[in-house]
Design a protein around this motif. Structure first.
Motif, short mmCIF file in Angstrom:
data_model
loop_
_atom_site.label_atom_id
_atom_site.label_comp_id
_atom_site.label_asym_id
_atom_site.label_seq_id
_atom_site.Cartn_x
_atom_site.Cartn_y
_atom_site.Cartn_z
N LEU A 41 0.83 -1.20 0.00
CA LEU A 41 0.00 0.00 0.00
C LEU A 41 0.87 1.26 0.00
CD1 LEU A 41 -2.79 -1.05 2.52
CD2 LEU A 41 -3.02 -0.77 0.06
N PHE A 42 1.96 1.22 0.76
CA PHE A 42 2.89 2.36 0.80
C PHE A 42 3.49 2.59 -0.58
CE2 PHE A 42 7.06 4.27 1.26
CZ PHE A 42 6.81 5.33 2.12
N ALA A 43 3.92 1.47 -1.20
CA ALA A 43 4.54 1.59 -2.52
C ALA A 43 3.55 2.13 -3.54
CB ALA A 43 5.07 0.23 -2.98
N ALA A 44 2.29 1.67 -3.45
CA ALA A 44 1.28 2.15 -4.39
C ALA A 44 1.02 3.64 -4.22
CB ALA A 44 -0.02 1.37 -4.20
N THR A 45 1.14 4.14 -3.00
CA THR A 45 0.86 5.54 -2.73
C THR A 45 2.02 6.43 -3.15
OG1 THR A 45 -0.52 4.92 -0.84
CG2 THR A 45 0.25 7.20 -0.91
N TYR A 46 3.25 5.97 -2.99
CA TYR A 46 4.41 6.83 -3.18
C TYR A 46 5.34 6.41 -4.32
CZ TYR A 46 3.06 8.92 1.24
OH TYR A 46 2.37 9.56 2.23
N THR A 47 4.89 5.52 -5.20
CA THR A 47 5.74 5.06 -6.29
C THR A 47 5.13 5.42 -7.63
OG1 THR A 47 6.52 3.20 -4.95
CG2 THR A 47 6.86 3.04 -7.33
N ASP A 48 5.96 5.89 -8.54
CA ASP A 48 5.55 6.13 -9.92
C ASP A 48 5.53 4.79 -10.64
OD1 ASP A 48 5.15 7.65 -12.42
OD2 ASP A 48 7.17 6.93 -12.88
N THR A 49 4.38 4.39 -11.13
CA THR A 49 4.23 3.04 -11.67
C THR A 49 5.05 2.81 -12.93
OG1 THR A 49 2.23 3.75 -12.86
CG2 THR A 49 1.92 2.73 -10.70
N LEU A 50 5.31 3.84 -13.71
CA LEU A 50 6.03 3.67 -14.97
C LEU A 50 7.52 3.43 -14.74
CD1 LEU A 50 6.05 3.73 -18.08
CD2 LEU A 50 6.43 6.20 -17.93
N THR A 51 8.15 4.24 -13.90
CA THR A 51 9.60 4.17 -13.71
C THR A 51 10.01 3.44 -12.45
OG1 THR A 51 9.62 6.28 -12.50
CG2 THR A 51 9.86 6.38 -14.91
N ARG A 52 9.06 3.19 -11.55
CA ARG A 52 9.31 2.58 -10.23
C ARG A 52 10.17 3.47 -9.33
NH1 ARG A 52 5.29 0.10 -9.63
NH2 ARG A 52 6.23 -0.86 -7.78
N LEU A 53 10.25 4.73 -9.67
CA LEU A 53 10.87 5.71 -8.78
C LEU A 53 9.80 6.22 -7.82
CD1 LEU A 53 12.86 7.84 -11.39
CD2 LEU A 53 13.79 6.06 -9.90
N THR A 54 10.21 6.94 -6.79
CA THR A 54 9.23 7.59 -5.94
C THR A 54 8.54 8.70 -6.74
OG1 THR A 54 10.98 9.01 -5.06
CG2 THR A 54 10.36 7.09 -3.75
N ASN A 55 7.31 9.02 -6.34
CA ASN A 55 6.55 10.01 -7.08
C ASN A 55 6.64 11.40 -6.43
OD1 ASN A 55 4.84 9.93 -4.87
ND2 ASN A 55 3.31 8.65 -5.88
N ARG A 56 5.85 12.34 -6.94
CA ARG A 56 5.93 13.72 -6.46
C ARG A 56 5.54 13.84 -4.99
NH1 ARG A 56 6.24 18.57 -9.29
NH2 ARG A 56 5.97 20.37 -7.92
N SER A 57 4.52 13.11 -4.57
CA SER A 57 4.10 13.18 -3.17
C SER A 57 5.24 12.77 -2.24
CB SER A 57 2.88 12.28 -2.94
OG SER A 57 1.77 12.76 -3.64
N ALA A 58 5.91 11.68 -2.61
CA ALA A 58 7.03 11.21 -1.79
C ALA A 58 8.17 12.23 -1.82
CB ALA A 58 7.53 9.87 -2.29
N PHE A 59 8.44 12.80 -3.00
CA PHE A 59 9.50 13.80 -3.13
C PHE A 59 9.23 15.00 -2.22
CE2 PHE A 59 10.23 17.93 -5.24
CZ PHE A 59 11.61 18.00 -5.11
N VAL A 60 8.01 15.53 -2.25
CA VAL A 60 7.67 16.69 -1.41
C VAL A 60 7.87 16.35 0.06
CG1 VAL A 60 5.79 18.18 -0.66
CG2 VAL A 60 6.13 17.75 -3.09
N SER A 61 7.42 15.16 0.48
CA SER A 61 7.55 14.75 1.88
C SER A 61 9.02 14.66 2.29
CB SER A 61 6.87 13.40 2.11
OG SER A 61 5.48 13.50 1.89
N MET A 62 9.86 14.09 1.42
CA MET A 62 11.27 13.93 1.75
C MET A 62 12.01 15.27 1.76
SD MET A 62 12.16 10.26 -0.07
CE MET A 62 11.35 10.61 -1.63
N LEU A 63 11.64 16.16 0.83
CA LEU A 63 12.26 17.48 0.83
C LEU A 63 11.86 18.25 2.08
CD1 LEU A 63 13.90 19.74 -0.40
CD2 LEU A 63 11.96 20.30 -1.90
#
Length: 317
Positions: free
Chosen positions: A135-157
């Protein structure tokens, strides 16, 4: 509900529950040494033969990080504590696979009410943790590239800013990406995005955080990195990408990217604004290059939306 059992009835009930369950039930003395355990202890590599596990300490069942928690829970139980809260601990199975359990300990009392040991329960939560991770991966992962997505990026920054961790932000934008999509099709465009994501994984360090934050836009957080170090790292990415002619599907062509780098400081809006301006400058100067932030530039408006995303001019091409 059965409210009162004599000693023999209690022992029989314990055996019935313990023998028919995947839960690991362990009886220990006041010092934490095992005096009896259910057959499920075999999950942890212990023989279920008679007395095979007697004398093994309770702490030997769990991983190093969980030992202090288990020691505290057992100590609280034999001291007469009644809360017996659940805790999560790891243990290693015979095949050296890490497995996770919920652990709880309660006092054992004799007929006079004197505590003579504890009974502990270890219940596997591997399935729950796997579902939680999915569930965490689905929320914070970009499905195409398997990188973290924008939501995860904002949280980490925001975490880096809140903890005052020094570092730099690099923004990358694939050049002429819209044209690639129009000429070769979206399938090829998706392959180009995956090629660039793989290059970022290959060239960045283990501690660096890579995210896809938009259509053709990628962000990298470079913790504990000076501006000079960040410039060198991101420049290598731009140069290496341009030097490789990528085979994408049936096509082989050069892919290039522009980049902007800024130090992580002040707040999220300021950090993003300075990196965006540097990226805009790289594109304005001909693309396929990197530009560093310039502190003397006038600020431009980049207002965050309710979801924390930055709305600013787009430079797909």
């Amino acid at each position: 509900m059965i409210e009162k059992l004599n000693l023999q009835e209690g022992v029989a009930l314990y055996r019935l529950l313990a023998d028919g369950s995947g839960d690991i039930v362990v009886k220990t003395d006041l010092k934490g040494y095992i005096v009896d355990a259910s057959p499920a202890i075999a999950q942890l590599g212990f023989d279920v033969g008679a007395n095979a596990h007697v004398g093994v300490h309770l702490l030997d069942l769990v991983g190093e990080e969980g030992k202090p928690q288990v020691a505290h829970a057992h100590g609280n139980a034999v001291a007469g504590g009644e809360d017996g809260a659940w805790i999560e601990v790891s243990a290693h199975t015979p095949d050296q696979r890490e497995s996770w359990y919920r652990f709880r300990a309660r006092a054992l009392r004799d007929e006079s009410g004197e505590v003579y040991g504890a009974i502990s329960l270890m219940r596997s939560i591997d399935e729950q943790r796997e579902l939680r991770d999915q569930l965490f991966a689905a929320t914070y992962t970009d499905t195409l590239t398997r990188l973290t997505n924008r939501s995860a990026f904002v949280s980490m920054l925001e975490h880096m800013l809140g903890s005052e961790m020094k570092g730099c932000l690099g923004l990358f934008s694939l050049d002429f990406f819209r044209s690639i999509n129009m000429k070769y099709g979206q399938h090829t465009g998706d392959a180009v995005l995956r090629v660039f994501a793989d290059l970022l994984r290959e060239m960045l360090r283990g501690d660096d955080i890579i995210s896809r934050i938009g259509s053709e836009r990628f962000a990298v957080l470079l913790p504990r990195t000076t501006a000079e170090q960040a410039e060198a790292i991101c420049s290598r990415v731009v140069t290496t990408l341009a030097e490789r002619r990528q085979k994408v599907g049936e096509c082989e062509f050069a892919i290039t990217a522009s980049a902007g780098v800024a130090q992580i400081s002040e707040d999220l809006d300021s950090t993003m604004e300075r990196a965006e301006m540097a990226l805009f400058t790289a594109k304005a100067k001909g693309r396929n290059r990197l530009e560093m932030e310039r502190r003397d530039r006038p600020r431009f408006v980049a207002a965050p939306s309710a979801t924390g995303q930055m709305h600013n001019r787009r430079h797909d091409d």
